[in-house]
Scaffold this active site. Structure first.
Site, PDB file in Angstrom:
ATOM      1  N   GLY A   1      -4.920  -0.520  13.571  1.00  0.00           N
ATOM      2  CA  GLY A   1      -3.643  -0.292  14.248  1.00  0.00           C
ATOM      3  C   GLY A   1      -2.949  -1.586  14.639  1.00  0.00           C
ATOM      4  O   GLY A   1      -1.839  -1.565  15.178  1.00  0.00           O
TER       5      GLY A   1
ATOM      6  N   ASP B   1      -5.602  -0.459  -2.169  1.00  0.00           N
ATOM      7  CA  ASP B   1      -6.333  -1.395  -3.022  1.00  0.00           C
ATOM      8  C   ASP B   1      -7.656  -1.835  -2.414  1.00  0.00           C
ATOM      9  O   ASP B   1      -7.884  -1.703  -1.209  1.00  0.00           O
ATOM     10  CB  ASP B   1      -5.500  -2.665  -3.239  1.00  0.00           C
ATOM     11  CG  ASP B   1      -5.435  -3.520  -1.979  1.00  0.00           C
ATOM     12  OD1 ASP B   1      -5.011  -2.994  -0.917  1.00  0.00           O
ATOM     13  OD2 ASP B   1      -5.827  -4.700  -2.016  1.00  0.00           O
TER      14      ASP B   1
ATOM     15  N   ASP C   1      -5.606   1.704  10.306  1.00  0.00           N
ATOM     16  CA  ASP C   1      -7.016   1.370  10.454  1.00  0.00           C
ATOM     17  C   ASP C   1      -7.224   0.862  11.883  1.00  0.00           C
ATOM     18  O   ASP C   1      -7.340   1.657  12.810  1.00  0.00           O
ATOM     19  CB  ASP C   1      -7.311   0.317   9.377  1.00  0.00           C
ATOM     20  CG  ASP C   1      -8.766  -0.036   9.240  1.00  0.00           C
ATOM     21  OD1 ASP C   1      -9.579   0.875   9.081  1.00  0.00           O
ATOM     22  OD2 ASP C   1      -9.094  -1.231   9.272  1.00  0.00           O
TER      23      ASP C   1
ATOM     24  N   LYS D   1      -7.731   6.237  10.124  1.00  0.00           N
ATOM     25  CA  LYS D   1      -9.170   6.129  10.379  1.00  0.00           C
ATOM     26  C   LYS D   1      -9.342   5.923  11.872  1.00  0.00           C
ATOM     27  O   LYS D   1      -9.452   4.785  12.339  1.00  0.00           O
ATOM     28  CB  LYS D   1      -9.713   4.874   9.691  1.00  0.00           C
ATOM     29  CG  LYS D   1     -10.153   5.033   8.272  1.00  0.00           C
ATOM     30  CD  LYS D   1     -10.851   3.746   7.861  1.00  0.00           C
ATOM     31  CE  LYS D   1     -10.628   3.445   6.424  1.00  0.00           C
ATOM     32  NZ  LYS D   1     -11.141   2.133   6.025  1.00  0.00           N
TER      33      LYS D   1
ATOM     34  N   GLY E   1       0.766  -1.247   0.000  1.00  0.00           N
ATOM     35  CA  GLY E   1       0.000   0.000   0.000  1.00  0.00           C
ATOM     36  C   GLY E   1       0.792   1.290   0.000  1.00  0.00           C
ATOM     37  O   GLY E   1       0.323   2.311  -0.497  1.00  0.00           O
TER      38      GLY E   1
ATOM     39  N   THR F   1      -1.732  -4.236  12.784  1.00  0.00           N
ATOM     40  CA  THR F   1      -0.506  -4.566  12.041  1.00  0.00           C
ATOM     41  C   THR F   1       0.646  -3.666  12.492  1.00  0.00           C
ATOM     42  O   THR F   1       1.747  -4.140  12.783  1.00  0.00           O
ATOM     43  CB  THR F   1      -0.711  -4.357  10.517  1.00  0.00           C
ATOM     44  OG1 THR F   1      -1.965  -4.903  10.148  1.00  0.00           O
ATOM     45  CG2 THR F   1       0.396  -5.005   9.721  1.00  0.00           C
ATOM     46  N   LEU F   2       0.357  -2.379  12.577  1.00  0.00           N
ATOM     47  CA  LEU F   2       1.405  -1.422  12.912  1.00  0.00           C
ATOM     48  C   LEU F   2       1.972  -1.616  14.306  1.00  0.00           C
ATOM     49  O   LEU F   2       3.180  -1.532  14.502  1.00  0.00           O
ATOM     50  CB  LEU F   2       0.858  -0.003  12.749  1.00  0.00           C
ATOM     51  CG  LEU F   2       1.721   0.838  11.850  1.00  0.00           C
ATOM     52  CD1 LEU F   2       3.104   1.050  12.422  1.00  0.00           C
ATOM     53  CD2 LEU F   2       1.874   0.175  10.480  1.00  0.00           C
TER      54      LEU F   2
ATOM     55  N   GLU G   1       3.617   4.162   6.029  1.00  0.00           N
ATOM     56  CA  GLU G   1       2.430   3.327   5.840  1.00  0.00           C
ATOM     57  C   GLU G   1       1.360   4.114   5.082  1.00  0.00           C
ATOM     58  O   GLU G   1       1.343   5.341   5.112  1.00  0.00           O
ATOM     59  CB  GLU G   1       1.943   2.878   7.239  1.00  0.00           C
ATOM     60  CG  GLU G   1       0.673   2.070   7.295  1.00  0.00           C
ATOM     61  CD  GLU G   1       0.719   0.745   6.581  1.00  0.00           C
ATOM     62  OE1 GLU G   1       1.104   0.721   5.396  1.00  0.00           O
ATOM     63  OE2 GLU G   1       0.309  -0.275   7.182  1.00  0.00           O
TER      64      GLU G   1
HETATM   65  P1  IMP Z   1      -4.633  -2.307  10.376  1.00  0.00           P
HETATM   66  O1  IMP Z   1      -4.345  -0.887  10.829  1.00  0.00           O
HETATM   67  O2  IMP Z   1      -3.776  -3.325  11.003  1.00  0.00           O
HETATM   68  O3  IMP Z   1      -6.103  -2.631  10.536  1.00  0.00           O
HETATM   69  O4  IMP Z   1      -4.363  -2.486   8.819  1.00  0.00           O
HETATM   70  C1  IMP Z   1      -4.037  -1.478   7.984  1.00  0.00           C
HETATM   71  C2  IMP Z   1      -3.996  -2.033   6.571  1.00  0.00           C
HETATM   72  O5  IMP Z   1      -5.315  -2.362   6.123  1.00  0.00           O
HETATM   73  C3  IMP Z   1      -3.494  -0.960   5.627  1.00  0.00           C
HETATM   74  O6  IMP Z   1      -2.108  -1.028   5.440  1.00  0.00           O
HETATM   75  C4  IMP Z   1      -4.266  -1.253   4.366  1.00  0.00           C
HETATM   76  O7  IMP Z   1      -3.536  -2.188   3.578  1.00  0.00           O
HETATM   77  C5  IMP Z   1      -5.553  -1.905   4.818  1.00  0.00           C
HETATM   78  N1  IMP Z   1      -6.667  -0.938   4.820  1.00  0.00           N
HETATM   79  C6  IMP Z   1      -7.325  -0.441   5.887  1.00  0.00           C
HETATM   80  N2  IMP Z   1      -8.289   0.416   5.526  1.00  0.00           N
HETATM   81  C7  IMP Z   1      -8.244   0.478   4.176  1.00  0.00           C
HETATM   82  C8  IMP Z   1      -9.008   1.226   3.180  1.00  0.00           C
HETATM   83  O8  IMP Z   1      -9.930   2.029   3.455  1.00  0.00           O
HETATM   84  N3  IMP Z   1      -8.654   1.004   1.899  1.00  0.00           N
HETATM   85  C9  IMP Z   1      -7.653   0.150   1.513  1.00  0.00           C
HETATM   86  N4  IMP Z   1      -6.926  -0.549   2.399  1.00  0.00           N
HETATM   87  C10 IMP Z   1      -7.217  -0.392   3.720  1.00  0.00           C
HETATM   88 MG    MG Z   2      -3.893  -3.415   1.604  1.00  0.00          MG
END
Ligand code: IMP
Ligand code: MG
Length: 182
Positions: free
Chosen positions: A107, A161, A105, A133, A46, A109-110, A101
């Site tokens: 948080g 994506d 979202d 978000k 991403g 993974t991060l 990054e």
């Molecule tokens: P999280 O913060 O661990 O939930 O994951 C974040 C990852 O989810 C990001 O690096 C994106 O690849 C994917 N992601 C979360 N929200 C979106 C979105 O609105 N559009 C596209 N990818 C998203």
């Molecule tokens: Mg993605």
């Protein structure tokens, strides 16, 4: 439909806004790290467009590396529960690292990636994300350099994506829900 991209319901951040966002973020980083050297670690896939625009505006000495990481769903995790599919190619001990990054979202993974990289004893470790978000956060993460917060909607384009598509769209748009499938 927007500029021929039928899956885009509405534009959220246009190309000019993205350019001023990367200008501002690069200026902040150039100022904060003046006289230092930085390793930028982009999380694939991403971040690849954001990373390339940002890095062109960086004027301090730097190197670039990439990582592919995913977390195991919504389970509570220790740093052992992140799957690193591709690791960076250098030792970051004693170095100034900035993770790049696309969006924070939940948080999850991060937080896991931060824990892994922190364990390698960098001099400093910071996070730069184009989007956040906050409404979806499950793990609190400190975003040191942030493009902008966005509402809880699924966005595509500028590297982001949906089912591996739409990364090529040159702006950030909201995916028209009629293109969401199971
Ligand atoms: P999280 O913060 O661990 O939930 O994951 C974040 C990852 O989810 C990001 O690096 C994106 O690849 C994917 N992601 C979360 N929200 C979106 C979105 O609105 N559009 C596209 N990818 C998203
Ligand atoms: Mg993605």
């Amino acid at each position: 439909m927007y500029k021929g991209y039928k899956e885009v319901g509405r534009v959220l951040i246009d190309e000019d806004e993205l350019a001023s966002m990367t200008d501002r973020l690069a200026q902040e980083i150039n100022r904060d790290y003046s006289g230092k050297e930085v390793v930028f670690v982009g999380l694939l896939k991403g971040s690849f467009i954001f990373m390339s625009d940002l890095i062109k505006k960086i004027t301090i000495p730097c190197s670039v590396d990439f990582m592919i990481a995913s977390s195991y769903g919504g389970r509570t995790f220790s740093s052992g529960e992140v799957n690193i599919k591709k690791d960076i190619g250098q030792d970051i001990k004693g170095k100034n690292v900035i993770i790049v990054e696309d969006i924070i979202d939940s948080g999850i993974t991060l937080s896991a990636v931060l824990a892994v990289l922190e364990g390698r004893q960098p001099e400093s470790l910071k996070l730069c994300s184009l989007l956040s978000k906050p409404a979806r956060r499950q793990k609190e993460v400190r975003i040191d350099y942030l493009g902008t917060e966005i509402p809880d909607e699924f966005v595509i384009g500028y590297g982001l994506d949906y089912d591996e598509k739409y990364r090529n769209i040159p702006f950030v748009g909201i995916l028209d829900p009629k293109y969401i499938h199971d």
